[in-house]
Design a protein around this motif. Sequence first.
Motif, short mmCIF file in Angstrom:
data_model
loop_
_atom_site.label_atom_id
_atom_site.label_comp_id
_atom_site.label_asym_id
_atom_site.label_seq_id
_atom_site.Cartn_x
_atom_site.Cartn_y
_atom_site.Cartn_z
N THR A 146 -1.17 -5.77 -5.18
CA THR A 146 -2.00 -6.99 -5.15
C THR A 146 -3.57 -6.95 -5.18
N TRP A 147 -4.10 -7.41 -6.26
CA TRP A 147 -5.35 -7.11 -6.58
C TRP A 147 -6.33 -8.16 -5.61
N ALA A 148 -6.30 -7.72 -4.17
CA ALA A 148 -7.11 -8.58 -3.38
C ALA A 148 -8.41 -7.92 -3.16
N GLY A 149 -8.61 -6.54 -3.53
CA GLY A 149 -9.73 -6.01 -3.04
C GLY A 149 -9.39 -5.64 -1.66
N PRO A 150 -10.79 -4.64 -0.98
CA PRO A 150 -10.74 -4.32 0.21
C PRO A 150 -10.79 -5.24 1.27
N GLU A 151 -9.90 -5.21 2.07
CA GLU A 151 -9.63 -6.08 3.35
C GLU A 151 -10.38 -5.55 4.41
N ILE A 152 -11.43 -6.13 5.17
CA ILE A 152 -11.77 -5.43 6.32
C ILE A 152 -11.55 -6.26 7.56
N ALA A 153 -11.73 -7.58 7.71
CA ALA A 153 -11.16 -8.20 8.80
C ALA A 153 -9.75 -7.80 9.28
N VAL A 154 -9.61 -7.76 10.46
CA VAL A 154 -8.12 -7.29 11.26
C VAL A 154 -7.14 -8.41 10.66
N ALA A 155 -7.39 -9.55 10.91
CA ALA A 155 -6.42 -10.71 10.28
C ALA A 155 -6.78 -10.74 8.91
N THR A 156 -5.26 -10.56 8.43
CA THR A 156 -5.50 -10.84 6.79
C THR A 156 -5.27 -12.11 6.33
N THR A 157 -6.09 -12.14 5.31
CA THR A 157 -6.19 -13.67 4.73
C THR A 157 -5.88 -13.50 3.24
N LYS A 158 -6.83 -12.73 2.37
CA LYS A 158 -6.71 -12.77 1.03
C LYS A 158 -5.72 -11.71 0.57
N ALA A 159 -5.29 -10.85 1.61
CA ALA A 159 -4.17 -9.89 1.04
C ALA A 159 -2.81 -10.57 0.92
N TYR A 160 -2.85 -11.32 2.09
CA TYR A 160 -1.50 -12.08 2.40
C TYR A 160 -1.35 -13.26 1.28
N SER A 161 -2.37 -13.97 0.81
CA SER A 161 -2.31 -14.70 -0.43
C SER A 161 -2.04 -14.21 -1.84
N ALA A 162 -2.50 -12.90 -1.92
CA ALA A 162 -2.03 -12.18 -3.13
C ALA A 162 -0.77 -11.73 -2.92
N GLN A 163 -0.22 -11.44 -1.93
CA GLN A 163 1.25 -10.89 -1.80
C GLN A 163 2.20 -12.11 -2.03
N LEU A 164 1.83 -13.43 -1.64
CA LEU A 164 2.40 -14.51 -2.10
C LEU A 164 2.72 -14.52 -3.70
N ILE A 165 1.56 -14.47 -4.19
CA ILE A 165 1.63 -14.37 -5.80
C ILE A 165 2.61 -13.42 -6.26
N ALA A 166 2.54 -12.08 -5.84
CA ALA A 166 3.45 -11.10 -6.17
C ALA A 166 4.97 -11.48 -6.13
N VAL A 167 5.21 -12.12 -5.03
CA VAL A 167 6.65 -12.58 -4.93
C VAL A 167 6.85 -13.61 -5.69
#
Length: 364
Positions: A146-167
Amino acid sequence: EKGGYEHFMLKEMYEQPKAITDTFSPRIKNGQIEIEELGMSNEEIRRIRKIMVVACGSAAHVGHTSKYIFEGLSRIQVDVDLASEFRYRDPILDDGTLVIVISQSGETADTLAALRESKKRGARVLGIVNVVGSSIAREADNVMYTWAGPEIAVATTKAYSAQLIAVYLLAMKFAHVRGEISDEGLKEMLDDLQALPAQVEMLLNNQENIQRFANRYLAAKDVFFIGRGVDQAISMEGSLKLKEISYIHSEAYAAGELKHGTISLIEEGTLVVAVLTQENLYKKMISNMVEVRTRGAFVMAVTVEGNTEVEKAADYVIYIPETNKYFTNSLAIIPLQLFGYYIALGRGCDVDKPRNLAKSVTVE
Ligand code: F6R
């Protein structure tokens, strides 16, 4: 480093249109989906008998969403498991099973153990991973980043959104190869997929209204999220976003399950967030909303533009633009992320580093 944003979480929410685009664009070529890193021939895709999706936390919520999408589109049976359960429950899998592990960090101990267990039992393992070169990325048979880039906040947002796209990409690819969707159907879905970044952007720009609404609920004790089908999976993620950073107790419930327990918890003024993005379920959802409202709940609804009927059963409505019915999670989650964020902000919580939580859970 926060680029002018007050928190990493806010910055990362605003990076979602880019994370989404960067995840789909390298995989769409000449109107076709090409996922080279999948390493599977069309023949192998046709031979998949079962998919098992294994993950933790928000990544597991992507798993729950994926069940509706893989089954609905490609007609392949899907099991979804929490990695901490899967690894100890003696799962049934063989060489016709594709195991998909989903992880932002690629280091989650239970997910890594589930991957190893699956390989030992002869299944093929595909990792959907954000951190390049992480343990899960290295050990999976194949890895789709998933090409969301580094995620720093503990609560995921952009990585989650990118995972949906992969699915979505995988499900569309499988469905097309297995003859479940036509060339024309695929083209329409790709158009809708490519429209998502701008739609997400538009929803992010509604932040002020959501902040104003959130400020009315800073003292809430309990919040319930309800939905049916894929909207139940969206509810789970909306509920987690709220509780993990604001410390307000919240639960996600399948709307049809309310009367088997939860409805007894509804009191005068309890906030109920109803997610209804699936047209065939609107009526059922509206009757569940009426049920909680008659018992005093305040109902906030997230639904699709045009579904004005919802207004008769809700006190506050957030509309998302129209999209393919399998992609609504990508849009409906945006106001729910903003809602959790603004509640936590208003309560003075440490948004990026909620107590007791770690970004990467490397112990079980
Ligand atoms: C919630 C959250 C966690 C993670 C979970 C899995 O906002 O971030 O629930 O989703 O710990 O982590 P990864 O994806 O790194 O395996």
